[in-house]
Scaffold this motif. Structure first.
Motif, PDB file in Angstrom:
ATOM      1  N   ILE A   1      -6.725   2.593  -3.584  1.00  0.00           N
ATOM      2  CA  ILE A   1      -5.558   1.703  -3.517  1.00  0.00           C
ATOM      3  C   ILE A   1      -5.822   0.433  -2.696  1.00  0.00           C
ATOM      4  O   ILE A   1      -5.483  -0.668  -3.142  1.00  0.00           O
ATOM      5  CB  ILE A   1      -4.326   2.468  -2.996  1.00  0.00           C
ATOM      6  CG1 ILE A   1      -3.859   3.471  -4.055  1.00  0.00           C
ATOM      7  CG2 ILE A   1      -3.188   1.501  -2.624  1.00  0.00           C
ATOM      8  CD1 ILE A   1      -2.715   4.358  -3.623  1.00  0.00           C
TER       9      ILE A   1
ATOM     10  N   GLU B   1       0.980   4.083  -2.906  1.00  0.00           N
ATOM     11  CA  GLU B   1       0.725   5.477  -2.526  1.00  0.00           C
ATOM     12  C   GLU B   1       1.875   6.371  -2.973  1.00  0.00           C
ATOM     13  O   GLU B   1       1.653   7.497  -3.456  1.00  0.00           O
ATOM     14  CB  GLU B   1       0.528   5.575  -1.013  1.00  0.00           C
ATOM     15  CG  GLU B   1      -0.807   5.002  -0.524  1.00  0.00           C
ATOM     16  CD  GLU B   1      -0.913   4.974   0.981  1.00  0.00           C
ATOM     17  OE1 GLU B   1      -2.043   4.826   1.485  1.00  0.00           O
ATOM     18  OE2 GLU B   1       0.126   5.088   1.665  1.00  0.00           O
ATOM     19  N   TYR B   2       3.103   5.891  -2.813  1.00  0.00           N
ATOM     20  CA  TYR B   2       4.269   6.671  -3.231  1.00  0.00           C
ATOM     21  C   TYR B   2       4.219   6.940  -4.732  1.00  0.00           C
ATOM     22  O   TYR B   2       4.401   8.079  -5.187  1.00  0.00           O
ATOM     23  CB  TYR B   2       5.551   5.919  -2.870  1.00  0.00           C
ATOM     24  CG  TYR B   2       6.813   6.562  -3.397  1.00  0.00           C
ATOM     25  CD1 TYR B   2       7.433   7.591  -2.714  1.00  0.00           C
ATOM     26  CD2 TYR B   2       7.388   6.123  -4.593  1.00  0.00           C
ATOM     27  CE1 TYR B   2       8.596   8.188  -3.206  1.00  0.00           C
ATOM     28  CE2 TYR B   2       8.535   6.699  -5.091  1.00  0.00           C
ATOM     29  CZ  TYR B   2       9.138   7.728  -4.392  1.00  0.00           C
ATOM     30  OH  TYR B   2      10.287   8.326  -4.885  1.00  0.00           O
TER      31      TYR B   2
ATOM     32  N   ALA C   1      -6.450   7.966  -4.710  1.00  0.00           N
ATOM     33  CA  ALA C   1      -5.667   7.272  -3.691  1.00  0.00           C
ATOM     34  C   ALA C   1      -6.540   6.403  -2.798  1.00  0.00           C
ATOM     35  O   ALA C   1      -6.083   5.364  -2.285  1.00  0.00           O
ATOM     36  CB  ALA C   1      -4.890   8.284  -2.847  1.00  0.00           C
ATOM     37  N   GLU C   2      -7.801   6.803  -2.615  1.00  0.00           N
ATOM     38  CA  GLU C   2      -8.714   6.027  -1.765  1.00  0.00           C
ATOM     39  C   GLU C   2      -8.981   4.639  -2.354  1.00  0.00           C
ATOM     40  O   GLU C   2      -9.403   3.731  -1.633  1.00  0.00           O
ATOM     41  CB  GLU C   2     -10.034   6.780  -1.606  1.00  0.00           C
ATOM     42  CG  GLU C   2      -9.942   8.039  -0.742  1.00  0.00           C
ATOM     43  CD  GLU C   2      -9.266   9.194  -1.463  1.00  0.00           C
ATOM     44  OE1 GLU C   2      -8.769  10.113  -0.779  1.00  0.00           O
ATOM     45  OE2 GLU C   2      -9.230   9.177  -2.719  1.00  0.00           O
TER      46      GLU C   2
ATOM     47  N   PHE D   1       1.592   6.752  -6.748  1.00  0.00           N
ATOM     48  CA  PHE D   1       0.427   7.591  -7.054  1.00  0.00           C
ATOM     49  C   PHE D   1       0.753   9.059  -6.801  1.00  0.00           C
ATOM     50  O   PHE D   1       0.437   9.931  -7.621  1.00  0.00           O
ATOM     51  CB  PHE D   1      -0.776   7.160  -6.205  1.00  0.00           C
ATOM     52  CG  PHE D   1      -1.981   8.037  -6.391  1.00  0.00           C
ATOM     53  CD1 PHE D   1      -2.896   7.778  -7.403  1.00  0.00           C
ATOM     54  CD2 PHE D   1      -2.208   9.133  -5.563  1.00  0.00           C
ATOM     55  CE1 PHE D   1      -4.007   8.592  -7.592  1.00  0.00           C
ATOM     56  CE2 PHE D   1      -3.312   9.950  -5.738  1.00  0.00           C
ATOM     57  CZ  PHE D   1      -4.218   9.683  -6.756  1.00  0.00           C
ATOM     58  N   ASN D   2       1.401   9.353  -5.683  1.00  0.00           N
ATOM     59  CA  ASN D   2       1.713  10.732  -5.327  1.00  0.00           C
ATOM     60  C   ASN D   2       2.778  11.335  -6.239  1.00  0.00           C
ATOM     61  O   ASN D   2       2.780  12.551  -6.477  1.00  0.00           O
ATOM     62  CB  ASN D   2       2.159  10.818  -3.868  1.00  0.00           C
ATOM     63  CG  ASN D   2       1.007  10.592  -2.899  1.00  0.00           C
ATOM     64  OD1 ASN D   2      -0.130  10.971  -3.191  1.00  0.00           O
ATOM     65  ND2 ASN D   2       1.288   9.970  -1.766  1.00  0.00           N
TER      66      ASN D   2
ATOM     67  N   LYS E   1       0.837  -1.204   0.000  1.00  0.00           N
ATOM     68  CA  LYS E   1       0.000   0.000   0.000  1.00  0.00           C
ATOM     69  C   LYS E   1       0.877   1.262   0.000  1.00  0.00           C
ATOM     70  O   LYS E   1       0.603   2.214  -0.743  1.00  0.00           O
ATOM     71  CB  LYS E   1      -0.918  -0.013   1.220  1.00  0.00           C
ATOM     72  CG  LYS E   1      -1.851   1.192   1.347  1.00  0.00           C
ATOM     73  CD  LYS E   1      -2.824   0.984   2.495  1.00  0.00           C
ATOM     74  CE  LYS E   1      -3.738   2.195   2.695  1.00  0.00           C
ATOM     75  NZ  LYS E   1      -3.020   3.328   3.295  1.00  0.00           N
ATOM     76  N   LYS E   2       1.940   1.253   0.783  1.00  0.00           N
ATOM     77  CA  LYS E   2       2.855   2.396   0.806  1.00  0.00           C
ATOM     78  C   LYS E   2       3.536   2.576  -0.540  1.00  0.00           C
ATOM     79  O   LYS E   2       3.757   3.704  -1.000  1.00  0.00           O
ATOM     80  CB  LYS E   2       3.901   2.195   1.910  1.00  0.00           C
ATOM     81  CG  LYS E   2       3.353   2.312   3.318  1.00  0.00           C
ATOM     82  CD  LYS E   2       4.446   2.069   4.353  1.00  0.00           C
ATOM     83  CE  LYS E   2       3.885   2.155   5.769  1.00  0.00           C
ATOM     84  NZ  LYS E   2       4.928   1.873   6.798  1.00  0.00           N
TER      85      LYS E   2
END
Length: 466
Positions: A447, A274-275, A444-445, A277-278, A270-271
């Motif tokens: 993921i 998220e990385y 992001a929600e 995606f950001n 997940k991290k």
């Protein structure tokens, strides 16, 4: 996001068709010059403690034996492989004749092998995970341990020891040797050092934080000019390729290369997502309209992109076209000084048949594995050397492609993704999930649900009857 499971399966079918091997463009050079030794991987070779049965058939009895050889290479690399087959047919002392099946890519080779009648193909060049899959579901794959260890027809001690351990061990699963390394590649990043220095960075980004800082700085240059249409350029070119995602997951500790992959719906994955995606959300990563990254990189539209060893040849050609003389290099993914460099390979595997066909197939593999023959393929594919001895034929190639030579130092941290029967499914569905992650409408929600659907889709496809 409940649509994602259906969409993952839909795109999966397309992925099998689109994957292809990239042919190189260089010519074989036979100059023999001593070169530095390749740094060996920390992966230990698995010793064979059980005494191997001897191969008792006399190769002199193979006259007239015909074998069918399926390989994935196309373009110049396919041409060189076919020339090698012709040479073997004309010169081998046993009277063996090799017939070629050449579908044009790895994915097409897998498709063809899965669709033809069992026994049609004698030996094939495939990923190790596909050989494991074949052995468990379709065609029995011959254990090559007895052939490799044979005092009569096997590798000599020095020949066997020359194979880089990480490439050899990729094909050694539960003590069975499924294949002999035929080609090896590494997932790498391409980095414009000249441009980075102008941006104020004197060294490679070795952490994910440093990577974000440098890619965002490259994007900021484009945001300062008056052209609003280029505001997204400059950073990392987005890649949802499975090896790219495996490498990022390894950086964040979500997978361990030598451990079989069980699931992705975990905090570290997940991290990772998220990385990534950001990075895109901050315009530090962008998607090109052209699938190939070479011209974008050569023209300073991207500071970094993800690729493979084989891309070095194509990237060199792009810089020659651009006329820009920037210093560029390849680097490992930014996981620290000891970050793993993930490798993948193709291997020669033999399918169960009669004793003569199996021995003839083995003798052909042994001949192809000679360093001089490895070098002929290596200089058109730009892949990694399978061992040290082949480097005696690569001096001119090293001079022409210094980034390729420099990339060999990364082999000290080379690791493989463990071959498992469902790895082909994992690779395709993971790449599909990456495609969803980078879609403009994705948030992001979504993921956590994407990772859940990723695991569920892998299970669903793996449980289907072949």
């Amino acid at each position: 996001m409940k649509k994602s499971s259906h969409l993952l399966v839909t795109v999966l079918a397309l992925a099998m068709i689109l994957a292809a091997c990239k042919p190189g463009t260089s010519n074989f050079q036979g100059t023999v010059t001593a070169t530095p030794k390749i740094i060996q991987s920390s992966v230990d070779q698995t010793p064979t403690t059980t005494k191997m049965p001897e191969i008792n058939m006399d190769p002199k009895d193979l006259s007239g034996v015909q074998i069918t050889y399926l390989h994935p290479w196309a373009g110049e690399s396919g041409r060189i492989m076919n020339l090698l087959v012709d040479e073997f047919n004309q010169s081998n002392e046993w009277g063996i004749n090799v017939l070629i099946e050449q579908p044009g890519s790895t994915s097409l080779a897998i498709q063809q092998l899965r669709s033809v009648e069992i026994g049609t193909v004698s030996l094939a060049v495939l990923p190790a995970y596909e050989l494991v899959y074949q052995d468990q579901t379709l065609n029995e794959v011959v254990d090559l341990n007895p052939f490799a260890a044979s005092s009569k027809v096997g590798f000599s001690k020095d020949e066997r020891a020359d194979f880089h351990p990480v490439f050899w061990n990729e094909n050694l699963v539960d003590g069975k040797l499924y294949g002999i390394p035929a080609e090896a590649s590494a997932a790498l990043m391409f980095y414009n050092a000249t441009w980075a220095e102008e941006l104020g960075f004197a060294s490679l980004p070795k952490t994910s934080t440093a990577f974000r800082l440098q890619t965002c700085a490259a994007n900021a240059i484009f945001r300062k000019d008056t052209d609003r249409f280029n505001d997204g350029l400059g950073g990392w070119i987005i890649s949802s390729d499975a090896d790219t995602l495996f490498s990022w997951l390894s950086v964040f500790g979500a997978i361990k290369p030598v451990v079989p992959i069980e699931k992705f719906n975990i905090d570290s994955a997940k991290k990772t997502f998220e990385y990534l995606f950001n990075l895109q959300a901050s315009s530090c990563a962008w998607s090109g309209r052209i699938p190939e990254p070479y011209d974008y990189f050569a023209n300073r539209q991207a500071l970094i992109y993800s690729g493979y060893s084989q891309d070095i040849l194509l990237q060199s050609a792009a810089f020659m076209r651009s006329g820009i003389e920037d210093v560029w290099q390849v680097m490992a993914y930014p996981g620290g000084d000891d970050t793993a460099v993930l490798t993948r390979g193709l291997a020669y595997g033999i399918f169960k048949s009669d004793a003569k066909t199996e021995l003839a197939s083995w003798l052909f593999i042994r001949w192809l594995s000679q360093p001089v023959n490895q070098a002929r393929m290596l200089q058109v594919t730009g892949a990694l050397p399978l061992g040290e001895e082949v480097m005696a034929y690569m001096s001119s190639f090293e001079e022409n492609y210094p980034q390729w030579k420099d990339s060999l130092s990364l082999l000290s941290n080379a690791k493989m993704i463990t071959a498992q029967a469902n790895l082909g499914i994992i690779r395709m569905v993971l790449g599909d999930a990456g495609t969803f992650l980078f879609k403009p409408e994705f948030t992001a929600e979504g993921i956590p649900d994407l990772l859940y659907q990723l695991d569920q889709t892998i299970k669903e496809l793996a449980n289907r009857t072949p």
